[in-house]
Design a protein around this motif. Sequence first.
Motif, mmCIF file in Angstrom:
data_model
loop_
_atom_site.group_PDB
_atom_site.id
_atom_site.type_symbol
_atom_site.label_atom_id
_atom_site.label_comp_id
_atom_site.label_asym_id
_atom_site.label_seq_id
_atom_site.Cartn_x
_atom_site.Cartn_y
_atom_site.Cartn_z
ATOM 1 N N SER A 19 39.174 33.238 39.707
ATOM 2 C CA SER A 19 39.426 33.009 41.138
ATOM 3 C C SER A 19 38.450 31.991 41.718
ATOM 4 N N GLY A 24 38.666 36.577 45.824
ATOM 5 C CA GLY A 24 38.519 36.937 44.419
ATOM 6 C C GLY A 24 37.070 37.098 44.009
ATOM 7 N N GLU A 97 42.513 36.844 39.585
ATOM 8 C CA GLU A 97 42.982 35.494 39.886
ATOM 9 C C GLU A 97 43.562 35.455 41.301
ATOM 10 N N ASN A 98 43.510 34.268 41.903
ATOM 11 C CA ASN A 98 44.157 34.082 43.200
ATOM 12 C C ASN A 98 44.960 32.777 43.230
ATOM 13 N N ARG A 100 48.500 30.659 43.355
ATOM 14 C CA ARG A 100 49.819 30.924 43.910
ATOM 15 C C ARG A 100 50.701 31.466 42.781
ATOM 16 N N SER A 125 45.751 40.352 41.123
ATOM 17 C CA SER A 125 46.304 39.137 41.724
ATOM 18 C C SER A 125 46.170 39.214 43.238
ATOM 19 N N ILE A 126 45.404 38.279 43.799
ATOM 20 C CA ILE A 126 45.226 38.183 45.247
ATOM 21 C C ILE A 126 45.980 36.946 45.731
ATOM 22 N N SER A 127 46.953 37.138 46.596
ATOM 23 C CA SER A 127 47.742 36.012 47.102
ATOM 24 C C SER A 127 47.670 35.981 48.615
ATOM 25 N N ASP A 171 39.183 37.674 54.010
ATOM 26 C CA ASP A 171 38.809 37.404 52.623
ATOM 27 C C ASP A 171 37.890 38.487 52.063
ATOM 28 N N ALA A 178 40.557 44.734 46.621
ATOM 29 C CA ALA A 178 40.911 44.358 45.251
ATOM 30 C C ALA A 178 40.027 45.077 44.238
ATOM 31 N N GLN A 199 48.140 44.234 42.744
ATOM 32 C CA GLN A 199 48.548 43.140 43.615
ATOM 33 C C GLN A 199 48.145 43.432 45.059
ATOM 34 N N SER A 201 47.978 41.154 49.060
ATOM 35 C CA SER A 201 48.090 39.896 49.802
ATOM 36 C C SER A 201 47.116 39.905 50.973
#
Length: 397
Positions: A19, A24, A97-98, A100, A125-127, A171, A178, A199, A201
């Motif tokens: 990330s 992340g 990971e972040n 897309r 996964s951070i989106s 953030d 996370a 996951q 967002s």
Amino acid sequence: MQRTLRNGALSRFRVIDLSQVRAGPTCVKQFADFGADVIKVEPPDSVPRGELYVGARDGADMQNLHRNKRSITLNLKSPRAKEVLEPLLRTADVVVENFRPSVKERLGLDYDTLSKINPRVVLVSISGFGQDGPYRDRPGFDQVIQGMCGLMSATGTPEGPPTRAGAAVIDVGAGVYAALGAMTALLEREHSGKGQWVQLSLLHVGIGLMDFQAARYLVEGDIAERIGNDHPTSMPTSAYSTADGYVNIGAGGDDMWRRLCSALGQSALAEDPDFRTDRDRVRNRDRLNHLLNEHFRTATTDQWMARLSEADVPSGPIYTMDQVFADPQVQHSRIAAPVVHPRRGEIRLVDQVVQLARTPAHVANTLEDKGGSNDDILGELGLSAETIAELRLQQVI
């Protein structure tokens, strides 16, 4: 050089940090501080990618976010990257990971692919907006999400514009959530033996952080408005002017209100028909705040703090950052952790928030130079010195 904390609470885990920016790295920092072997994967200098919003490598933000980690360089777009990445992933407990969603799939870092390499891996996964849906490929940034989750519309004075919070709360909140998700998945893995996909967002995190304001709308239909420093449903909970600054008061509830009036030397104020109940004080907040500001201006913040503390009224000064770290409680708690940087000498970073009595966190190392652990980690994976030299020559690492 071995930089992990072998006696840390999480020393048996390896975390691969793919990330960047803040969410992340904040997640991974929770593991690193408690001794996990965290490997930060970053592009070699031949593949420029700046760390947006977090400044220079030796600067405060990067050092605070990436302490206690080892660094290797890897060009994920190179065809030979799999020679390094796949063996590394087979050793991982957690990958963060972040990217897309479409980028992650293109790089072969989606969960289906990773789980075939390592069925025990937990992928975090951070989106910005989620792994699917109409906004899945939009970039997500803290301030954008502050606007979309309702935070900015509820922050600021009634006559002023929507206002962002003074810190990257989305953030940082996403990073903490996370880490909680990853650790929950690791606990579940002890029973099932299987990893899973975690996951979240930024948008969902932001709405979650709105907490009671979001619940007020969903349950009651109430839409939060900007009311400055006042609490929307319980008064007096606000900031008031003193003779030399400001003081924060948290005197919600009728008993606390009476204690505040006594500390002010204004016991009769508690019986004013406009202020007898919390609902009365919320409805008449303008008159209440006017009277309280007049009273608080008659003494200094320190003088009021002494009186309010004696009366057991929740209260505190409003600090600038230098005053924060000069506060005796902050100094007693050792929240500023000293660490030695190879070029800057001793610097201080914000210590780990969570304190464990028997296996505490430890801020031991600054962010090492990019690729500082290349040879060590690649050697651990079984790559020969000749192969490592070849990968470096081809700018894969």
